[in-house]
Design an enzyme around this catalytic site. Structure first.
Site, PDB file in Angstrom:
ATOM      1  N   ASP A  49       0.626  -0.842  -0.152  1.00 18.98           N
ATOM      2  CA  ASP A  49      -0.594  -0.127  -0.442  1.00 18.98           C
ATOM      3  C   ASP A  49       0.938   1.361  -0.147  1.00 18.98           C
ATOM      4  OD1 ASP A  49       1.164   0.315   2.648  1.00 18.98           O
ATOM      5  OD2 ASP A  49      -0.908   0.320   3.411  1.00 18.98           O
ATOM      6  N   SER A  50       1.640   1.124   0.725  1.00 24.83           N
ATOM      7  CA  SER A  50       2.649   2.045  -0.063  1.00 24.83           C
ATOM      8  C   SER A  50       3.407   2.761  -1.652  1.00 24.83           C
ATOM      9  CB  SER A  50       4.439   1.532  -0.096  1.00 24.83           C
ATOM     10  OG  SER A  50       4.830   0.867  -0.947  1.00 24.83           O
ATOM     11  N   ASP A  88      -1.127  -6.204   0.274  1.00 18.79           N
ATOM     12  CA  ASP A  88      -1.367  -5.693   1.219  1.00 18.79           C
ATOM     13  C   ASP A  88      -2.726  -5.909   0.834  1.00 18.79           C
ATOM     14  OD1 ASP A  88       0.202  -5.180   2.581  1.00 18.79           O
ATOM     15  OD2 ASP A  88       1.151  -3.137   1.987  1.00 18.79           O
ATOM     16  N   LYS A 118      -1.191  -9.577   3.017  1.00 20.42           N
ATOM     17  CA  LYS A 118      -0.036  -9.063   3.916  1.00 20.42           C
ATOM     18  C   LYS A 118      -1.135  -7.806   4.873  1.00 20.42           C
ATOM     19  CE  LYS A 118       2.599  -5.452   3.731  1.00 20.42           C
ATOM     20  NZ  LYS A 118       2.482  -4.400   4.324  1.00 20.42           N
ATOM     21  N   GLU A 120      -0.655  -5.329   8.675  1.00 18.93           N
ATOM     22  CA  GLU A 120      -0.696  -4.854   9.145  1.00 18.93           C
ATOM     23  C   GLU A 120      -1.582  -4.454  10.592  1.00 18.93           C
ATOM     24  OE1 GLU A 120       0.276  -0.820   8.999  1.00 18.93           O
ATOM     25  OE2 GLU A 120       1.405  -1.077   6.994  1.00 18.93           O
ATOM     26  N   GLU A 187       8.558  -3.918  10.741  1.00 21.15           N
ATOM     27  CA  GLU A 187       9.324  -2.780  10.025  1.00 21.15           C
ATOM     28  C   GLU A 187       9.757  -1.926  11.158  1.00 21.15           C
ATOM     29  OE1 GLU A 187       6.589  -1.177   7.235  1.00 21.15           O
ATOM     30  OE2 GLU A 187       7.713   0.603   7.529  1.00 21.15           O
TER      31      GLU A 187
HETATM   32  O1  KIV Z   1       3.755  -1.200   1.458  1.00 19.86           O
HETATM   33  C1  KIV Z   1       5.033  -1.751   1.187  1.00 19.86           C
HETATM   34  O2  KIV Z   1       5.742  -1.239   0.970  1.00 19.86           O
HETATM   35  C2  KIV Z   1       4.964  -2.293   2.792  1.00 19.86           C
HETATM   36  C3  KIV Z   1       6.299  -3.028   2.617  1.00 19.86           C
HETATM   37  C4  KIV Z   1       6.756  -3.694   3.580  1.00 19.86           C
HETATM   38  C5  KIV Z   1       7.663  -2.285   1.957  1.00 19.86           C
HETATM   39  O3  KIV Z   1       4.464  -3.000   3.671  1.00 19.86           O
END
Ligand code: KIV
Length: 273
Positions: A49-50, A88, A118, A120, A187
């Site tokens: 999501d970056s 993400d 992924k 968080e 992270e």
């Molecule tokens: O969104 C992202 O790019 C990340 C990192 C771990 C690179 O979560």
């Protein structure tokens, strides 16, 4: 009877088997050209999501949608055949309930063909990890500095710098492992904590600003290529200045257009040479 296509990609179980054997090299990709270049070299590609910040110029990662990330993930999956592809779960797509998380994760995987998601969150999100894994969705959990918590953390700050906060992050990591996460992104945490978590867990840890002891490393591709503007994060390293290459090429193009040197006869249709 169905005939299954041969799966050539690195699978989630294969990534898990790397623990203690071979480091996992991972980067982000959001688009086909980058994905094509990265795929033969890397073990895992993350549609992070970056991209909200890197690709869309937003101040944080909070306002990218599941549909946007699924579209980026589909482009990456279409352009790759080797690396394991993880997408993400964006902010707001999974925090409400495990059921909401499953519905959105399933939708994103179906739309993109990615191998897993992924998410968080600390121990409080472990039930969600369990819910997804039990229903066939591989989960890479992400603890420590969690960009989706930027407002509660008061900025993008390294975490686990006190003994007390380090214990909390260790507990978060263990909770996700027990819930069935296949791996853990660490992270922006104290180096010693990253080492401790990596030693304590049987699943691979993938560091970004954690420790060289992690079982793998991930960075944002634009950060290592000099495409992230002036400031690269402390935990990244610029391995090339692709920005300079692009600037030189674009200057040459603009100059050739302005002088009439481009297009040349060979770029035109129906011109005898
Ligand atoms: O969104 C992202 O790019 C990340 C990192 C771990 C690179 O979560």
């Amino acid at each position: 009877m169905s005939v299954h296509a041969e799966i050539k990609r690195i699978s989630v179980p294969q990534l898990m088997a790397r623990k203690g054997q071979e480091k996992i090299a991972a980067l982000t990709a959001y688009t086909a050209p980058f994905a094509r270049l990265l795929d033969p070299i890397l073990d895992m590609i993350l549609i992070g999501d970056s991209t909200a910040m890197v690709g869309y110029g937003l101040p944080d990662t909070l306002s990218i949608s599941a549909d946007q990330l699924a579209a980026h993930a589909a482009a990456v999956v279409r352009s790759t055949s080797h690396a394991c592809i993880i997408v993400d779960m964006p902010f707001g797509s999974y925090q409400e309930s495990p059921q909401q998380a499953f519905a959105n994760a399933a939708r994103m995987l179906a739309a993109s063909g990615a191998d897993g998601v992924k998410l968080e969150g600390g121990a409080v999100m472990a039930d969600t990890t369990r819910f997804l894994v039990d229903r066939g969705i591989p989960v890479l959990a992400h603890v420590g500095l969690m960009p989706q918590y930027v407002n509660t953390m008061g900025g993008f700050k390294a975490q686990g710098m006190t003994d007390e906060s380090a214990e909390v992050i260790l507990r978060d990591a263990v909770a996700h492992e027990q819930a069935g996460a296949f791996g853990l992104v660490l992270e922006g945490i104290a180096e010693g904590l990253g080492r401790r978590i990596t030693d304590a867990l049987a699943i691979p840890t993938i560091g970004i600003g954690a420790t060289p002891a992690c079982d793998g490393q991930i960075l944002v591709t634009e950060d290592i290529l000099g495409l992230s503007g002036d400031r690269i994060p402390k935990f990244a390293r610029q391995f090339a200045d692709v920005g300079a290459v692009i600037r030189t090429a674009v200057e040459q193009y603009a100059s050739d257009v302005r002088s009439g040197a481009f297009p040349a006869p060979e770029n035109c249709f129906g011109v005898k040479r």
